[in-house]
Scaffold this active site. Structure first.
Site, PDB file in Angstrom:
ATOM      1  N   LEU B  64       0.828  -1.215   0.000  1.00 21.03           N
ATOM      2  CA  LEU B  64       0.000   0.000   0.000  1.00 21.03           C
ATOM      3  C   LEU B  64       0.861   1.264   0.000  1.00 21.03           C
ATOM      4  O   LEU B  64       0.346   2.353  -0.156  1.00 21.03           O
ATOM      5  CB  LEU B  64      -0.949  -0.008   1.200  1.00 21.03           C
ATOM      6  CG  LEU B  64      -1.956  -1.181   1.222  1.00 21.03           C
ATOM      7  CD1 LEU B  64      -2.860  -1.086   2.438  1.00 21.03           C
ATOM      8  CD2 LEU B  64      -2.790  -1.222  -0.055  1.00 21.03           C
ATOM      9  N   ASN B  95       7.602  -3.221   3.468  1.00 23.99           N
ATOM     10  CA  ASN B  95       8.667  -2.413   2.840  1.00 23.99           C
ATOM     11  C   ASN B  95       8.213  -0.986   2.536  1.00 23.99           C
ATOM     12  O   ASN B  95       8.341  -0.493   1.424  1.00 23.99           O
ATOM     13  CB  ASN B  95       9.212  -3.097   1.587  1.00 23.99           C
ATOM     14  CG  ASN B  95       8.159  -3.319   0.522  1.00 23.99           C
ATOM     15  OD1 ASN B  95       6.968  -3.252   0.802  1.00 23.99           O
ATOM     16  ND2 ASN B  95       8.593  -3.578  -0.695  1.00 23.99           N
ATOM     17  N   ASP B 306       0.119  -9.672  -4.926  1.00 26.17           N
ATOM     18  CA  ASP B 306       1.391  -8.943  -4.848  1.00 26.17           C
ATOM     19  C   ASP B 306       1.237  -7.566  -5.502  1.00 26.17           C
ATOM     20  O   ASP B 306       2.119  -7.103  -6.236  1.00 26.17           O
ATOM     21  CB  ASP B 306       2.544  -9.733  -5.467  1.00 26.17           C
ATOM     22  CG  ASP B 306       3.912  -9.136  -5.107  1.00 26.17           C
ATOM     23  OD1 ASP B 306       3.957  -8.162  -4.329  1.00 26.17           O
ATOM     24  OD2 ASP B 306       4.927  -9.647  -5.610  1.00 26.17           O
TER      25      ASP B 306
END
Lengths: 314, 429
Positions: B64, B95, B306
Site C-alpha cells: 500500500l 517495505n 502482490d
C-alpha cells in the site's frame, strides 16, 4: 543498382530483418564502397536530413563510423554527448529524446547499455531509430559489416562455418551475428566456457563447444570476441591467464580452420588476451577491413531508411 | 443497522455450503444464515438473486506504499482499489518508508486504515530490522500492536540462521513467517527468467534455482521447527514439486501464487515493456501450467496479487531501469475467474477457497474466511454473467502498471460488503 525494396522504418536488430533485407543492405553498401574511394567522398543522398548520434556508452569507432557515414551522405549530424548532457541532471531517456525530436531530426542512432532501449524509443519517437548496440542484445550494423567483409573475402555468404569464440552471453556482436548466419543457413559454432556460453544457444541453431580446437576446426570464419576483465572479477572464469590458455586464438589453433579462413574481431582487441598479437597482424586478419566496411554499411542503412529513392548514386 | 441479503447462491467452502441462502446481517456481524429469512420491517434488502455470495475475499500480499511512497499508492487509494476488486481484507507488506519493523509504524497503518474505513487492513511486519536481514524485530510487541505475520518481502531472509530463529521465535507467538524466496546471490542484477528468452533478448536472467534453493532450504528447516511457514508468490514448477513433497511428508507449509504468474509467461518480455517486469519474473509456459496443477491438487493454498503500485514515470523507462512489480487487487478475481474457472481448470468452490477460506487460515484470522453467525459480515458478491473489460480509467489504484489492461471476459465483482456495509457496488460505479 537494384530496386530498393527495403521497407523497414527502423533498424532495431537482425531479428527483424528478412534475408532480402540483409541482401539489400549489403548490395547498397557495396555501391557505397565506391563512394568512399573517390577523391570527394560525398553524395547528396541525405542532403537536408538530420541524424542524431545518441550515445550513452563510450564508443569511438561506432560513433565516428556513423558520423562519417552520415556526412558522406551529406546529412547534418549532431553528436549528443551524454557525459555533458542533461542526463547527468537526472533527465529521463524519454525526455531527452522528446527534446531532441522537437528539433525535427530524421534518424536517431542510439547506443545504450540497457537492452531494448532502441525498441523503447520506437514506442514514442517519430524518427527512424537505428540500434548502434543495446546492452547484451544486438548490434546489427556490426553483424552486417562483418557479413560484407566475409562476402568480400570469401566471395560468398552461404555454406560457411562461422566460429564465434568468447563471451557469447554478454555479447551483442555475437547475438546479431548468430541471428544473421542462422537466417543465411550457415553453420554456427560457439566456443567459450559454459559460464559464458549457455547451452540454450543451441536453440538458435548453433553448436556449443567448450574446446576451441573442435569449434574452430574447418571454420571459414573465426570471430574472436573481446574479453572483459570485469567478467573474471565476477567469476565467469577464474583468471585472464586461464582464459588465455583455453580460449585465445593462436597460429596453432587457427591452422585447424579451413585453408581460406579469415580472422575477425569487432574491436577493440586485447592483444595477447583473446588474440595472439601476431595473429592480429597476420594476412588472415580482416580486422581493419571490418572497420572500413563499417562506414559503407552504415551509409547503406541510413540511406535505405531515409534516402530519396530517385537520387541515384551517380 | 441491518441488511438482508436475499436469494444469493452462497458458496462457503469452510462450511461445505453451495446453495441458495439468505443472510441476515446485524451490527456488522452475520446474524443468521438460512434457506429463507423473513424480511423484518425497516430492514433493507439486497436482492442477490443470480449472484454468488462468498465469504469476503482476502488478498494476503499487497503493497500500500504508506507511509513513505504516497506518490505510488496510499492506504486510502489502496483501500478503494481493494474493495473494487472484491477484497474485504488485505495484508500489507512491510517495505514502506520507514519500514514496518516497529510497533509505531504498525499502529500508524492500523490507525490510517480505521480513518479510511472501507476495508480491513492487516499489517505484516518485517522479519528483520530495516529489512536488513541481520536482527529480528520485536515480534511479540508487534503482534500486540496488530501485526498478523512477518515478512521481509521484497527481500529474502538470506541468512539461514536468521530464518531459522525467526521461525522458532514465531512459533511461540503462533504467527506465520512469510518468505519471499529468492537467493539474491543467484538472482543478482537479473531482470527476467533466465533461459532462452533472456539470452535472446540480452536481458540478465534470474534462474529458477534462485527461488527453489530458498524454498528447499526453508522446507528443510521447517521440517524440524514445525512453525508456520508461508512461501509467497512461488513461480516455478520446481517450487511446486518441493512443496508438494514436503506436504506429503507432513511438513507444515503453505504458499500462494499470483494471477500474473498463473496467466502470463516469459514471452511477454520480448517487446521490453516494463509492465511485464516482475519479481519473481514471469516464467516458462511449463512453469505456468504446473502452477495451475498446484492449485488443482491443493499444493498451492492461496491466490494473492502482490499488488505493487508504481508511478507512471517509474515504469516509463528502459526495461533495465524500471522497478519490478504490477498492480493486481482490482483484476485478480475477474481474470482468474474468466481464464481458470470458466475454462473449467478450477471450480468456483476452489476459487473461493483460494481467495477467502485459505488466506484467512494462513493469516490466522480466526473469525473470517467463512460466513457464520457471529462472524464479521465480510462478503463478496459476484455476478458471474457480467462481462468485463479491464480499462485504465476504471482503476481505483493510483498506479496503472497493470498487465491485464484490455483483457475482456465474464464474471465481475457485484458488491463488496465489509462489516455489513456495502463499500462497493457495481451498480453505481
Amino acid at each position: 543498382m537494384k530496386e530498393r525494396t527495403f521497407r523497414q522504418d527502423h533498424l532495431l536488430g537482425i531479428e527483424h530483418l528478412s534475408v532480402d533485407d540483409i541482401e539489400t543492405i549489403l548490395e547498397t553498401a557495396e555501391a557505397f564502397i565506391e563512394v568512399s574511394s573517390r577523391e570527394v567522398k560525398k553524395v547528396p543522398a541525405l542532403k537536408g536530413k538530420t541524424v542524431v548520434n545518441l550515445f550513452f556508452e563510450n564508443s569511438t569507432r561506432t560513433r565516428s563510423s556513423f558520423e562519417i557515414a552520415a556526412k558522406r551522405l551529406s546529412a547534418d549530424l549532431i553528436n549528443f554527448n551524454s557525459s555533458v548532457s542533461s542526463l547527468k541532471k537526472g533527465e529521463t531517456l524519454k525526455d531527452t529524446v522528446l527534446t531532441l525530436e522537437a528539433m525535427n531530426p530524421h534518424i536517431i542512432v542510439i547506443r545504450h547499455s540497457a537492452s531494448g532501449s532502441p525498441h523503447y524509443l520506437t514506442t514514442f519517437a517519430r524518427s527512424s531509430i537505428v540500434n548502434a548496440g543495446d546492452g547484451f542484445h544486438e548490434h546489427p550494423t556490426q553483424a552486417l559489416l562483418d557479413a560484407l567483409t566475409i562476402q568480400q573475402r570469401l566471395r560468398t555468404l552461404r555454406n560457411l562455418k562461422i566460429a564465434i569464440v568468447g563471451d557469447i552471453l554478454h555479447s551483442r556482436v555475437a547475438l546479431s551475428n548468430i541471428l544473421l548466419h542462422q537466417k543465411l543457413g550457415n553453420e554456427i559454432a560457439l566456443v567459450g566456457p559454459p559460464s559464458l556460453v549457455p547451452a540454450e544457444f543451441a536453440k538458435l541453431g548453433a553448436t556449443v563447444y567448450y574446446d576451441i580446437r573442435r569449434g574452430v576446426r574447418n571454420a571459414d570464419v573465426v570471430m574472436m570476441l573481446r574479453v572483459q576483465a570485469e567478467r573474471g572479477a565476477r567469476n565467469y572464469f577464474p583468471s585472464i591467464r586461464e582464459y588465455r590458455n583455453l580460449f585465445a586464438i593462436n597460429r596453432d589453433i587457427f591452422s585447424l580452420a579451413s585453408k581460406r579462413a579469415i580472422l575477425m574481431h569487432p574491436g577493440p582487441i586485447n592483444r595477447d588476451v583473446e588474440i595472439e598479437t601476431s595473429m592480429a597482424d597476420s594476412d588472415r586478419s580482416v580486422i581493419l577491413q571490418q572497420v572500413t566496411n563499417g562506414i559503407a554499411v552504415r551509409m547503406a542503412v541510413l540511406y535505405l531508411l531515409k534516402g530519396e529513392i530517385h537520387e541515384t548514386l551517380n | 443497522m441491518k441488511l438482508l441479503i436475499k436469494g444469493g447462491r452462497l458458496v462457503d467452502p469452510a462450511a461445505g455450503i453451495d446453495r441458495v441462502m439468505d443472510i441476515l446481517v446485524e451490527n456488522g456481524k452475520v446474524r443468521d444464515v438460512a434457506a429463507a429469512i423473513k424480511k423484518a420491517a425497516n430492514c433493507p434488502v439486497l436482492d442477490a438473486k443470480g449472484l454468488v455470495v462468498a465469504p469476503g475475499f482476502i488478498d494476503m500480499h499487497v503493497h500500500l506504499r504508506e507511509p513513505g511512497q504516497e506518490n505510488k499508492e496510499s492506504i486510502a487509494s489502496g483501500a478503494r482499489a481493494a474493495v473494487h476488486g472484491g477484497f474485504t481484507s488485505v495484508a500489507c507488506m512491510a517495505n514502506t518508508d520507514p519500514v514496518n519493523d516497529n510497533r509505531s509504524v504498525t499502529e500508524y497503518i492500523i490507525a490510517r486504515a480505521r480513518q479510511v474505513g472501507l476495508v480491513n487492513i492487516f499489517p505484516v511486519a518485517a522479519v528483520s530490522r530495516g529489512l536488513q536481514g541481520e536482527n529480528l524485530v520485536e515480534m511479540a510487541d508487534l503482534v500486540e500492536g496488530g501485526a498478523v505475520a512477518f515478512s521481509d518481502d521484497g527481500c529474502c531472509v538470506m541468512k539461514a540462521d536468521l530464518i531459522r530463529k525467526a521461525l522458532e521465535y514465531a512459533r511461540m507467538l503462533g504467527v506465520p513467517i512469510i518468505e519471499h524466496p529468492e537467493d539474491h546471490s543467484i538472482s543478482a542484477e537479473g531482470q527476467v527468467n533466465e533461459g532462452f528468452i533472456s539470452y535472446k533478448y540480452g536481458l540478465r536472467g534470474i534462474l529458477k534455482a534462485a527461488e527453489e534453493v530458498i524454498v528447499a532450504r526453508d522446507l528443510i528447516l521447517q521440517e524440524r521447527i514445525q512453525s508456520r511457514l508461508h512461501l509467497t508468490h512461488i513461480s516455478t514448477a520446481g517450487s511446486v514439486g518441493l512443496i508438494r513433497n514436503a506436504r506429503r511428508a507432513k511438513t507444515p507449509v503453505s504458499c500462494d501464487v499470483t494471477p500474473h504468474h498463473l496467466l502470463l509467461n516469459e514471452e511477454r518480455v520480448q517487446n521490453y515493456d516494463p509492465v511485464y517486469k516482475v519479481k519473481p519474473p514471469l516464467r516458462t509456459e511449463a512453469d505456468r501450467l504446473e502452477l495451475i496443477r498446484g492449485l488443482q491438487d491443493g499444493t498451492i493454498d492461496c491466490i494473492a496479487s502482490d499488488h505493487a503500485p508504481h508511478t507512471r514515470d517509474d515504469k516509463d523507462k528502459e526495461f533495465e531501469y524500471a522497478p519490478f512489480g504490477v498492480i493486481g487487487m482490482e483484476t485478480s478475481f475477474p481474470v482468474v475467474h474468466d481464464r481458470l474457472v470458466r475454462t473449467k481448470l478450477l471450480t468456483l468452490n476452489r476459487l473461493v477457497e483460494l481467495f477467502a477460506t485459505h488466506p484467512a487460515r494462513v493469516l490466522g484470522l480466526k473469525d473470517r474466511g467463512r460466513v457464520k453467525p457471529g462472524y464479521p459480515a465480510d462478503l463478496t458478491l459476484l455476478d458471474l454473467k457480467k462481462r468485463f473489460k479491464i480499462e485504465e480509467s476504471d482503476l481505483r489504484s493510483k498506479a496503472n502498471n497493470c498487465p491485464f489492461l484490455g483483457w475482456e471476459g465474464q464474471g465481475a465483482v457485484a458488491y463488496t460488503i465489509v462489516s455489513g456495509k456495502i463499500v462497493y457496488s457495481y451498480k453505481n460505479r
